[in-house]
Design a protein around this motif. Sequence first.
Motif, mmCIF file in Angstrom:
data_model
loop_
_atom_site.group_PDB
_atom_site.id
_atom_site.type_symbol
_atom_site.label_atom_id
_atom_site.label_comp_id
_atom_site.label_asym_id
_atom_site.label_seq_id
_atom_site.Cartn_x
_atom_site.Cartn_y
_atom_site.Cartn_z
ATOM 1 N N PHE B 90 -102.448 9.514 -8.352
ATOM 2 C CA PHE B 90 -101.085 9.477 -7.827
ATOM 3 C C PHE B 90 -100.023 9.585 -8.909
ATOM 4 N N SER B 91 -100.424 9.505 -10.192
ATOM 5 C CA SER B 91 -99.415 9.459 -11.255
ATOM 6 C C SER B 91 -98.912 10.841 -11.631
ATOM 7 N N GLU B 92 -97.830 10.867 -12.391
ATOM 8 C CA GLU B 92 -97.246 12.154 -12.764
ATOM 9 C C GLU B 92 -97.918 12.807 -13.954
ATOM 10 N N THR B 93 -98.545 11.987 -14.798
ATOM 11 C CA THR B 93 -99.305 12.581 -15.897
ATOM 12 C C THR B 93 -100.669 11.893 -15.980
ATOM 13 N N VAL B 94 -101.570 12.578 -16.648
ATOM 14 C CA VAL B 94 -102.915 12.045 -16.836
ATOM 15 C C VAL B 94 -102.834 10.719 -17.596
ATOM 16 N N GLU B 95 -101.996 10.681 -18.585
ATOM 17 C CA GLU B 95 -101.828 9.481 -19.396
ATOM 18 C C GLU B 95 -101.391 8.276 -18.543
ATOM 19 N N ALA B 126 -108.421 15.545 -23.567
ATOM 20 C CA ALA B 126 -107.370 15.266 -24.556
ATOM 21 C C ALA B 126 -106.193 16.228 -24.440
ATOM 22 N N GLN B 127 -106.494 17.503 -24.173
ATOM 23 C CA GLN B 127 -105.403 18.487 -24.119
ATOM 24 C C GLN B 127 -104.510 18.320 -22.889
ATOM 25 N N TYR B 128 -104.930 17.506 -21.927
ATOM 26 C CA TYR B 128 -104.161 17.360 -20.679
ATOM 27 C C TYR B 128 -103.385 16.052 -20.599
ATOM 28 N N ARG B 129 -103.309 15.333 -21.719
ATOM 29 C CA ARG B 129 -102.685 14.009 -21.729
ATOM 30 C C ARG B 129 -101.350 13.968 -20.988
ATOM 31 N N LYS B 130 -100.497 14.965 -21.218
ATOM 32 C CA LYS B 130 -99.158 14.956 -20.615
ATOM 33 C C LYS B 130 -99.068 15.834 -19.361
ATOM 34 N N THR B 131 -100.215 16.315 -18.880
ATOM 35 C CA THR B 131 -100.205 17.222 -17.720
ATOM 36 C C THR B 131 -100.293 16.425 -16.428
#
Lengths: 283, 274
Positions: B90-95, B126-131
């Motif tokens: 449900f969150s906006e980023t993976v992080e 790792a490459q999707y942290r902010k996606t």
Amino acid sequence: MAVIETKNLTYTYPGGTKPSINSVSIKVEKGEFVLITGPSGCGKTTLCRCFNGLIPHFYQGELKGEITVADMDTATHETHAMAKSVGLVFQNPENQLFALSIEKDVAFGLENLGMPREEMRERVDWALKLTDIYDLRERSPHEVSGGQQQRVAIAAVLAMQPEIIVLDEPTSFLDPLSAEKIFEVIHELNKKLGITVVLVEHRLDLTAKYADHIIIMDEGKVCFDGNPREILSTEETRLIGVGIPKATLLYHILQKEGVKLGDVTPLSSEELAKLLQEAFETK
Amino acid sequence: MIEVENVHFRYPNGVEALKGVSLVIKNGEFVAIMGQNGAGKTTLVKHFNGLLKPSEGVVRVNGVETTKTSVAALSRNAGFVFQNPDHQLFSETVEEEISFALKNFGFEAETIEKRITWALNLLGLAQYRKTSPFLLSGGERKRVALASVLAWNPETLILDEPTIGQDYQQKEKLRQFIVQMQTQGKTVVIVTHDVEFVAECNPRVLLMKEGAVVADGEGREILTDPEVLVQSSIVLPQIAQIFLKLAPLGLPKNVIDVYEAKEIVLKALEKRRK
Ligand SMILES: Nc1ncnc2c1ncn2[C@@H]1O[C@H](COP(=O)(O)OP(=O)(O)OP(=O)(O)O)[C@@H](O)[C@H]1O
Ligand SMILES: Nc1ncnc2c1ncn2[C@@H]1O[C@H](COP(=O)(O)OP(=O)(O)OP(=O)(O)O)[C@@H](O)[C@H]1O
Ligand SMILES: [Mg+2]
Ligand SMILES: [Mg+2]
């Protein structure tokens, strides 16, 4: 005759920094059973979305190169015009289900085609029985198990009997025996009705034996394209993370140990068991 | 420890999904629940962290009845990964997705940071942290769901179909992680249709059929028994299929591992040659 042909097809999602498929040039012949595989995130679903026109009609972003599907240029034909020729079973069945009952979900596409009621009834029942959900037909698609939902998604596409069926990991929620049965059904439709099948799968143990043609992708690019037996005998396929069938793996390991099992790479347990039986009998 | 005593469960529409299930899962066990579509696997494991409460019977987690405690308290102990990741993300980023539970459970900022990085690396994200998780592929979304639970290192892991959408390398990483969990004495329960994955892990296997448990035993025994498997709509793993066919030649039947298979074939061929 090619029913799907792409030339240097490259697509980048809106806001994406690199293309999700990159210079893909492939040909799918009419009546073929094609298997597409490759690591998670390599672009398989993205390519499927190009086949039925979801890209570029539903997903914006940047599409370059050429693509023709069932003699149509997907860029100029609307998705509902394509739907008659190409059916796509989504990777996530829930994204495909919206009607109040399972039966209505399966009938939806046929209603849109304007099929006569009587014929529609027959087609829907046929598809519900093939996928073993006839008894559930009056239930809501949101009040059944994961595997039952996936059968509804498959039934909805089979009912249309389109010229090309694209299945994106269609049996990931199915129990093994049902998955095997569904693959048998699809293989039969492919052979008997000449429906072209494009199947995306990670589990080659279940599917390699049906394929006439295999395409392996990695990081948006096609890295192998051709005969399944030849391609699955190369070491490189394993290196990029493709789970080759255990029977094929055991064959390679035994060949390396000097056991002579012939030159035809087996793709199923039946094939390897036969080769081993022969090896034991000739000693 | 999870204790299930004669549990029945009915959905509001009247479907009786569990018809008297009894079982015990001890701390430190690795259990795979398998069985046909609609057998009740998801319904059963949702009882293990209190997401569902029995219509009849009792479920106890570490001695406490699930009806006498809160889902929040139960979740602190047991991490649950849903069959369909879209039910969980449900969150906006993976992080943010991964840090959500960590923050909730009151971990310190520094620990949170370490855990996020660790989970992202383990699951190749790792490459999707902010996606946004909604812009990822199917397999990647499942891995975000796994990461968000593995990150807080729960005592018990309940994973509904963890290998869906995963390629061979990802599955192998998951298998190694589960082995590591076991060495730390943690409990792992997976629900899966992936016979090849189960063959590689060789856990305790529980087979379900129509709301009941119909077999319970060591993976190797159950996965090489065609009569038991067929009633739960399961197919033998490929290596077991091969050895079943070779049994008339005097080879053992209960083989599920490729490398073990190799040794057995080589020895048997050697013996014939003499
Ligand atoms: N809607 C989207 N917007 C932006 N990027 C996306 C979107 N969907 C997928 N991607 C990205 O495009 C790449 C290819 O994704 P795609 O879904 O085609 O992979 P896949 O091969 O089907 O993977 P899987 O086996 O996990 O389903 C991935 O890096 C993914 O993160
Ligand atoms: N939300 C719901 N409402 C009503 N009935 C449901 C619901 N979810 C599942 N069921 C029914 O309960 C039974 C058990 O479903 P459950 O999801 O536990 O099966 P499962 O063993 O996990 O199957 P699968 O392998 O397909 O995921 C099935 O008959 C199913 O149709
Ligand atoms: Mg995909
Ligand atoms: Mg389930």
